[in-house]
Write a protein that holds these residues in place. Structure first.
Motif, PDB file in Angstrom:
ATOM      1  N   LEU A 147      12.259   0.136  -7.204  1.00  0.00           N
ATOM      2  CA  LEU A 147      10.884  -0.326  -7.382  1.00  0.00           C
ATOM      3  C   LEU A 147      10.275  -0.717  -6.041  1.00  0.00           C
ATOM      4  CD1 LEU A 147       8.655  -0.818  -9.429  1.00  0.00           C
ATOM      5  CD2 LEU A 147       9.543  -3.133  -9.741  1.00  0.00           C
ATOM      6  N   ILE A 148      11.066  -1.336  -5.186  1.00  0.00           N
ATOM      7  CA  ILE A 148      10.589  -1.672  -3.839  1.00  0.00           C
ATOM      8  C   ILE A 148      10.218  -0.396  -3.092  1.00  0.00           C
ATOM      9  CG2 ILE A 148      11.307  -2.590  -1.589  1.00  0.00           C
ATOM     10  CD1 ILE A 148      13.007  -4.644  -3.220  1.00  0.00           C
ATOM     11  N   THR A 149      11.072   0.623  -3.190  1.00  0.00           N
ATOM     12  CA  THR A 149      10.790   1.901  -2.550  1.00  0.00           C
ATOM     13  C   THR A 149       9.531   2.527  -3.123  1.00  0.00           C
ATOM     14  OG1 THR A 149      13.148   2.275  -2.162  1.00  0.00           O
ATOM     15  CG2 THR A 149      11.722   4.210  -2.083  1.00  0.00           C
ATOM     16  N   VAL A 150       9.405   2.493  -4.441  1.00  0.00           N
ATOM     17  CA  VAL A 150       8.237   3.071  -5.104  1.00  0.00           C
ATOM     18  C   VAL A 150       6.967   2.336  -4.682  1.00  0.00           C
ATOM     19  CG1 VAL A 150       7.149   3.382  -7.369  1.00  0.00           C
ATOM     20  CG2 VAL A 150       9.522   4.071  -7.026  1.00  0.00           C
ATOM     21  N   LYS A 151       7.044   1.030  -4.537  1.00  0.00           N
ATOM     22  CA  LYS A 151       5.876   0.263  -4.080  1.00  0.00           C
ATOM     23  C   LYS A 151       5.484   0.669  -2.664  1.00  0.00           C
ATOM     24  CE  LYS A 151       6.375  -3.857  -6.953  1.00  0.00           C
ATOM     25  NZ  LYS A 151       6.634  -5.312  -6.984  1.00  0.00           N
ATOM     26  N   ARG A 152       6.470   0.890  -1.811  1.00  0.00           N
ATOM     27  CA  ARG A 152       6.177   1.348  -0.436  1.00  0.00           C
ATOM     28  C   ARG A 152       5.520   2.725  -0.472  1.00  0.00           C
ATOM     29  NH1 ARG A 152      11.879  -0.098   1.599  1.00  0.00           N
ATOM     30  NH2 ARG A 152      11.705  -2.336   1.776  1.00  0.00           N
ATOM     31  N   ILE A 153       6.043   3.598  -1.312  1.00  0.00           N
ATOM     32  CA  ILE A 153       5.462   4.936  -1.449  1.00  0.00           C
ATOM     33  C   ILE A 153       4.024   4.815  -1.942  1.00  0.00           C
ATOM     34  CG2 ILE A 153       5.568   7.105  -2.759  1.00  0.00           C
ATOM     35  CD1 ILE A 153       8.687   6.713  -2.770  1.00  0.00           C
ATOM     36  N   ASN A 154       3.801   3.943  -2.893  1.00  0.00           N
ATOM     37  CA  ASN A 154       2.466   3.728  -3.442  1.00  0.00           C
ATOM     38  C   ASN A 154       1.519   3.179  -2.374  1.00  0.00           C
ATOM     39  OD1 ASN A 154       0.454   3.655  -5.360  1.00  0.00           O
ATOM     40  ND2 ASN A 154       1.115   1.739  -6.263  1.00  0.00           N
ATOM     41  N   GLN A 155       1.999   2.259  -1.572  1.00  0.00           N
ATOM     42  CA  GLN A 155       1.177   1.695  -0.495  1.00  0.00           C
ATOM     43  C   GLN A 155       0.825   2.783   0.527  1.00  0.00           C
ATOM     44  OE1 GLN A 155       3.103  -1.343   1.868  1.00  0.00           O
ATOM     45  NE2 GLN A 155       1.147  -2.275   2.400  1.00  0.00           N
ATOM     46  N   LYS A 156       1.808   3.599   0.887  1.00  0.00           N
ATOM     47  CA  LYS A 156       1.570   4.702   1.818  1.00  0.00           C
ATOM     48  C   LYS A 156       0.564   5.683   1.221  1.00  0.00           C
ATOM     49  CE  LYS A 156       4.100   8.501   2.770  1.00  0.00           C
ATOM     50  NZ  LYS A 156       5.301   9.254   2.807  1.00  0.00           N
ATOM     51  N   ASP A 157       0.685   5.924  -0.084  1.00  0.00           N
ATOM     52  CA  ASP A 157      -0.226   6.812  -0.798  1.00  0.00           C
ATOM     53  C   ASP A 157      -1.666   6.319  -0.657  1.00  0.00           C
ATOM     54  OD1 ASP A 157      -0.695   8.886  -3.163  1.00  0.00           O
ATOM     55  OD2 ASP A 157      -1.612   6.989  -3.809  1.00  0.00           O
ATOM     56  N   ARG A 158      -1.886   5.032  -0.895  1.00  0.00           N
ATOM     57  CA  ARG A 158      -3.245   4.468  -0.800  1.00  0.00           C
ATOM     58  C   ARG A 158      -3.803   4.608   0.609  1.00  0.00           C
ATOM     59  NH1 ARG A 158      -0.772   0.443  -3.526  1.00  0.00           N
ATOM     60  NH2 ARG A 158      -1.017  -1.013  -1.808  1.00  0.00           N
ATOM     61  N   LEU A 159      -2.977   4.340   1.613  1.00  0.00           N
ATOM     62  CA  LEU A 159      -3.431   4.462   2.998  1.00  0.00           C
ATOM     63  C   LEU A 159      -3.759   5.912   3.347  1.00  0.00           C
ATOM     64  CD1 LEU A 159      -0.927   2.023   4.753  1.00  0.00           C
ATOM     65  CD2 LEU A 159      -3.349   1.612   4.255  1.00  0.00           C
ATOM     66  N   GLU A 160      -2.911   6.836   2.915  1.00  0.00           N
ATOM     67  CA  GLU A 160      -3.153   8.255   3.171  1.00  0.00           C
ATOM     68  C   GLU A 160      -4.427   8.726   2.485  1.00  0.00           C
ATOM     69  OE1 GLU A 160       0.393  10.307   1.969  1.00  0.00           O
ATOM     70  OE2 GLU A 160       1.471   9.767   3.796  1.00  0.00           O
ATOM     71  N   LYS A 161      -4.686   8.215   1.290  1.00  0.00           N
ATOM     72  CA  LYS A 161      -5.899   8.603   0.571  1.00  0.00           C
ATOM     73  C   LYS A 161      -7.142   8.089   1.280  1.00  0.00           C
ATOM     74  CE  LYS A 161      -3.906   9.338  -3.959  1.00  0.00           C
ATOM     75  NZ  LYS A 161      -3.811   8.888  -5.343  1.00  0.00           N
ATOM     76  N   ARG A 162      -7.099   6.870   1.758  1.00  0.00           N
ATOM     77  CA  ARG A 162      -8.234   6.334   2.520  1.00  0.00           C
ATOM     78  C   ARG A 162      -8.479   7.189   3.760  1.00  0.00           C
ATOM     79  NH1 ARG A 162     -10.473   1.653   1.909  1.00  0.00           N
ATOM     80  NH2 ARG A 162      -9.817   0.184   0.341  1.00  0.00           N
ATOM     81  N   GLU A 163      -7.405   7.546   4.441  1.00  0.00           N
ATOM     82  CA  GLU A 163      -7.513   8.366   5.646  1.00  0.00           C
ATOM     83  C   GLU A 163      -8.045   9.761   5.311  1.00  0.00           C
ATOM     84  OE1 GLU A 163      -7.571   8.873   9.627  1.00  0.00           O
ATOM     85  OE2 GLU A 163      -7.024   7.018   8.610  1.00  0.00           O
ATOM     86  N   ALA A 164      -7.592  10.336   4.215  1.00  0.00           N
ATOM     87  CA  ALA A 164      -8.054  11.667   3.801  1.00  0.00           C
ATOM     88  C   ALA A 164      -9.554  11.655   3.508  1.00  0.00           C
ATOM     89  CB  ALA A 164      -7.284  12.144   2.570  1.00  0.00           C
ATOM     90  N   ILE A 165     -10.008  10.599   2.885  1.00  0.00           N
ATOM     91  CA  ILE A 165     -11.441  10.487   2.586  1.00  0.00           C
ATOM     92  C   ILE A 165     -12.233  10.397   3.881  1.00  0.00           C
ATOM     93  CG2 ILE A 165     -13.206   8.955   1.591  1.00  0.00           C
ATOM     94  CD1 ILE A 165     -11.092   8.332  -0.638  1.00  0.00           C
TER      95      ILE A 165
END
Length: 163
Positions: free
Chosen positions: A112-130
């Motif tokens: 779950l800790i790993t998944v949360k990190r992946i999720n956090q990275k996902d949000r940052l990547e999405k902001r950057e993609a936009i």
């Protein structure tokens, strides 16, 4: 093999949706608080083609990020020799405060800790993609609302996406 790939994608999609729903309640207020306020006085009924093109470009990037995030989450879950279904089941059990096998609980919490990190990275990547598509997050959200409410704009975006 094709059925196996489809099943993996379906499972990954289910995991992604469940996890996003779980984390959305926890993180959304923080993300929304960071977004600038959009005045309702702005003309929400007009949009330029260039803005729609940027929106479609961002959507394509977000779709790719979603796929990569799903694969990373699936990989993290498989690394602990747990099926996605079992991981989701444990996640539901934890919500309801049910007792679990200690070994599985530990594996779940670590993953779950790993998944949360992946999720956090996902949000940052999405902001950057936009931003890379030439939009601010607030613009992307505003255009998304407009597209959601207007079938004609939906058709244009679908065409731009090549679907």
């Amino acid at each position: 093999m094709f059925k196996s790939i489809l099943l993996q994608r379906k499972i990954a999609s289910i995991i992604f949706i469940v996890l996003l729903q779980s984390f959305a309640l926890k993180y959304s207020p923080k993300i929304l608080a960071q977004l600038p306020y959009i005045s309702n006085s702005s003309n929400i009924n007009t949009i330029e083609n260039s803005q729609l093109e940027k929106f479609a470009k961002a959507v394509k990037s977000l779709q790719m990020i979603d796929r990569m995030t799903q694969l990373e989450m699936l990989k993290a879950i498989k690394a602990i020799e747990m099926s996605p279904e079992e991981f989701m089941k444990i996640g539901q059990q934890e919500k309801n405060k049910r007792n679990l096998n200690m070994e599985k609980q530990i594996k779940f919490e670590e993953t779950l800790i790993t998944v949360k990190r992946i999720n956090q990275k996902d949000r940052l990547e999405k902001r950057e993609a936009i931003k890379n598509a030439g939009l601010e997050v607030s613009q992307f959200n505003r255009i998304g609302k407009m597209v959601e409410q207007n079938p004609e704009l939906q058709k244009v975006v679908v065409k731009l996406l090549g679907i």
